[in-house]
Design a protein around this motif. Structure first.
Motif, PDB file in Angstrom:
ATOM      1  N   UNK A  95       3.443  22.125  -5.883  1.00 16.10           N
ATOM      2  CA  UNK A  95       2.449  21.044  -5.317  1.00 16.10           C
ATOM      3  C   UNK A  95       1.975  20.257  -6.511  1.00 16.10           C
ATOM      4  N   UNK A  96       1.828  20.893  -7.866  1.00 15.08           N
ATOM      5  CA  UNK A  96       1.204  19.911  -8.958  1.00 15.08           C
ATOM      6  C   UNK A  96       2.133  18.680  -9.261  1.00 15.08           C
ATOM      7  N   UNK A  97       3.141  18.838  -8.743  1.00 11.68           N
ATOM      8  CA  UNK A  97       4.190  17.565  -8.981  1.00 11.68           C
ATOM      9  C   UNK A  97       3.895  16.615  -7.909  1.00 11.68           C
ATOM     10  N   UNK A  98       3.312  16.672  -7.028  1.00 10.04           N
ATOM     11  CA  UNK A  98       3.087  15.700  -5.696  1.00 10.04           C
ATOM     12  C   UNK A  98       2.065  14.749  -6.295  1.00 10.04           C
ATOM     13  N   UNK A  99       2.135  13.627  -5.943  1.00  7.83           N
ATOM     14  CA  UNK A  99       1.281  12.338  -6.168  1.00  7.83           C
ATOM     15  C   UNK A  99       0.796  11.899  -4.760  1.00  7.83           C
ATOM     16  N   UNK A 100      -0.167  11.252  -4.845  1.00  7.11           N
ATOM     17  CA  UNK A 100      -0.847  10.760  -3.376  1.00  7.11           C
ATOM     18  C   UNK A 100      -0.024   9.597  -2.807  1.00  7.11           C
ATOM     19  N   UNK A 101       0.148   9.488  -1.309  1.00  7.12           N
ATOM     20  CA  UNK A 101       0.695   8.465  -0.661  1.00  7.12           C
ATOM     21  C   UNK A 101       0.395   7.091  -1.260  1.00  7.12           C
ATOM     22  N   UNK A 102       1.343   6.225  -1.662  1.00 10.44           N
ATOM     23  CA  UNK A 102       1.075   4.928  -2.149  1.00 10.44           C
ATOM     24  C   UNK A 102       0.320   3.812  -1.249  1.00 10.44           C
ATOM     25  N   UNK A 103      -0.320   3.046  -1.732  1.00  8.48           N
ATOM     26  CA  UNK A 103      -1.188   2.045  -1.010  1.00  8.48           C
ATOM     27  C   UNK A 103      -0.086   0.895  -0.405  1.00  8.48           C
ATOM     28  N   UNK A 104      -0.572   0.467   0.828  1.00 10.53           N
ATOM     29  CA  UNK A 104       0.095  -0.302   1.469  1.00 10.53           C
ATOM     30  C   UNK A 104      -0.024  -1.987   0.920  1.00 10.53           C
ATOM     31  N   UNK A 105       0.974  -2.658   0.921  1.00 12.68           N
ATOM     32  CA  UNK A 105       0.763  -4.070   0.258  1.00 12.68           C
ATOM     33  C   UNK A 105       0.920  -5.069   1.614  1.00 12.68           C
ATOM     34  N   UNK A 106       1.831  -5.216   2.409  1.00 16.76           N
ATOM     35  CA  UNK A 106       1.827  -5.851   3.836  1.00 16.76           C
ATOM     36  C   UNK A 106       3.006  -5.300   4.765  1.00 16.76           C
ATOM     37  N   UNK A 107       2.658  -5.306   6.097  1.00 17.00           N
ATOM     38  CA  UNK A 107       3.613  -5.156   7.092  1.00 17.00           C
ATOM     39  C   UNK A 107       4.988  -5.545   6.881  1.00 17.00           C
ATOM     40  N   UNK A 108       6.062  -4.824   6.900  1.00 17.40           N
ATOM     41  CA  UNK A 108       7.411  -5.241   7.129  1.00 17.40           C
ATOM     42  C   UNK A 108       7.635  -5.516   8.362  1.00 17.40           C
ATOM     43  N   UNK A 109       8.282  -6.794   8.616  1.00 12.11           N
ATOM     44  CA  UNK A 109       8.563  -7.327   9.913  1.00 12.11           C
ATOM     45  C   UNK A 109       9.987  -7.671  10.045  1.00 12.11           C
ATOM     46  N   UNK A 110      10.251  -7.882  11.517  1.00  8.32           N
ATOM     47  CA  UNK A 110      11.814  -8.273  11.569  1.00  8.32           C
ATOM     48  C   UNK A 110      12.189  -9.443  11.046  1.00  8.32           C
ATOM     49  N   UNK A 111      11.090 -10.414  10.721  1.00 10.17           N
ATOM     50  CA  UNK A 111      11.390 -11.843  10.190  1.00 10.17           C
ATOM     51  C   UNK A 111      11.772 -11.623   8.397  1.00 10.17           C
ATOM     52  N   UNK A 112      10.955 -10.791   7.944  1.00 11.69           N
ATOM     53  CA  UNK A 112      10.929 -10.686   6.310  1.00 11.69           C
ATOM     54  C   UNK A 112      11.371  -9.435   5.590  1.00 11.69           C
ATOM     55  N   UNK A 113      12.179  -8.710   6.492  1.00 12.05           N
ATOM     56  CA  UNK A 113      12.545  -7.330   6.012  1.00 12.05           C
ATOM     57  C   UNK A 113      13.483  -7.517   4.727  1.00 12.05           C
TER      58      UNK A 113
END
Length: 339
Positions: A56-74
């Motif tokens: 457990x001590x090796x785990x890090x927090x979930x990263x922050x979001x940047x912007x949604x991935x869409x079908x148009x820009x994936x």
């Protein structure tokens, strides 16, 4: 020995882990979901939370979001590790809307060429998630785990291009022996990968799905056996020459049969590349102690605790022969135990 998890331990573990990110310290992989699934698959659900407490001590927090991935820009987001949270959210929505096997069938051929990102760990994580889904059904934590695995793969997507194919051998074992080492075998995985320029061809003419599955099993067996005599080249990284194709093999039953042959070809390229990057110049003879059962291998791996040791033992137990068991014992000898 795949064992259906009626205890709910795997779902508990996944729920515990999904607040953590797929990596730590910038590039190192979070192995905890894969180890939890491997332990449950071989009947050791009782060891899961105890192992997680140590890790457990090796785990890090979930990263922050940047912007949604869409079908148009994936496409522009593919291979951008800063977008890991965005990709995981994208696959979470897709799995919910379209079903996990439909999403897997759509994205597997898109992601397969980039299985080198994250040192092949993303495809391995997906393979564990798929095995859990096929074995125990589509609970919400297992579906979320697949989304995490696919999202990690998309974020770390990194192809290997510019390879010159050399004449190969008839069998996987001989072809692995024929892999030429990279020049200047030093540095981390990305640096070594950039030096992979020549690999022997193997099974490149296979198009039949049944034959592809048979040859992929042959590759997993050969890479697992080879670790016993070559694992000293890099005890950790050479594990992936077996566990990456093993993950692909585990995923085949969930894929359309038309994707089986391309999966074989990608798995061979990855296994051969890892061999080129890390295999030692000389083999060291390693004789099986004999009389070692699957239960012995599993118990020794669990007691040792290293994440790569447990995952390699998992693959060796799938191969299920004396040489594979010997290779798993060799990994235990060569690796540092989990503190």
């Amino acid at each position: 020995m795949d064992t259906t998890d009626t205890s709910g331990v795997l779902d508990e573990a996944f729920q515990r882990l999904h607040a953590s990110g797929p990596e730590r310290l910038g590039r190192l992989t979070n192995h905890a979901p894969m180890v939890a699934e491997a332990l449950v698959a071989h009947g050791r659900a009782d060891a899961v939370h105890r192992w997680l407490d140590l890790y457990e001590e090796r785990l890090e927090e979930f990263p922050a979001a940047v912007a949604p991935v869409t079908d148009a820009d994936w496409i522009s987001a593919l291979g951008d590790p800063r977008r890991a949270a965005d990709w995981i959210a994208h696959f979470g929505r897709a799995v919910s809307e379209h079903g996990w096997q439909s999403v897997l069938a759509t994205w597997w051929p898109r992601l397969l060429p980039g299985m080198y990102g994250g040192s092949t760990h993303p495809v391995i994580r997906v393979g564990h998630a798929v095995r859990a889904l096929l074995r125990d059904g589509g609970s919400e934590p297992r579906l979320t785990e697949l989304a995490h695995g696919l999202g990690y793969w998309a974020a770390r997507h990194h192809p290997l291009t510019g390879v010159t194919w050399l004449p190969g051998r008839a069998h996987a074992a001989a072809s692995l022996h024929a892999v030429p080492p990279v020049p200047a075998a030093e540095g981390g995985f990305p640096a070594r990968l950039a030096r992979v320029e020549r690999l022997p061809a193997w099974a490149g003419d296979v198009t039949d799905p049944g034959t592809a599955r048979h040859r992929l099993a042959e590759l997993v067996r050969a890479a697992t056996h080879r670790y016993a005599t070559h694992g000293h080249g890099d005890a950790t990284m050479l594990v992936h020459a077996a566990t990456a194709p093993s993950a692909v093999l585990r995923t085949l039953p969930a894929l359309p049969r038309a994707l089986w042959a391309p999966s074989l070809h990608a798995a061979w390229k990855a296994s051969a590349a890892v061999t080129a990057m890390y295999a030692p110049a000389e083999a060291v003879p390693y004789a099986s102690p004999g009389g070692v059962t699957a239960a012995d291998v599993l118990e020794r791996a669990v007691a040792h605790g290293d994440e790569h040791v447990i995952k390699f033992a998992d693959t060796a137990l799938d191969v299920a022969d004396e040489q594979a068991h010997a290779a798993a014992l060799r990994a235990i000898e060569l690796s540092e135990p989990l503190a």
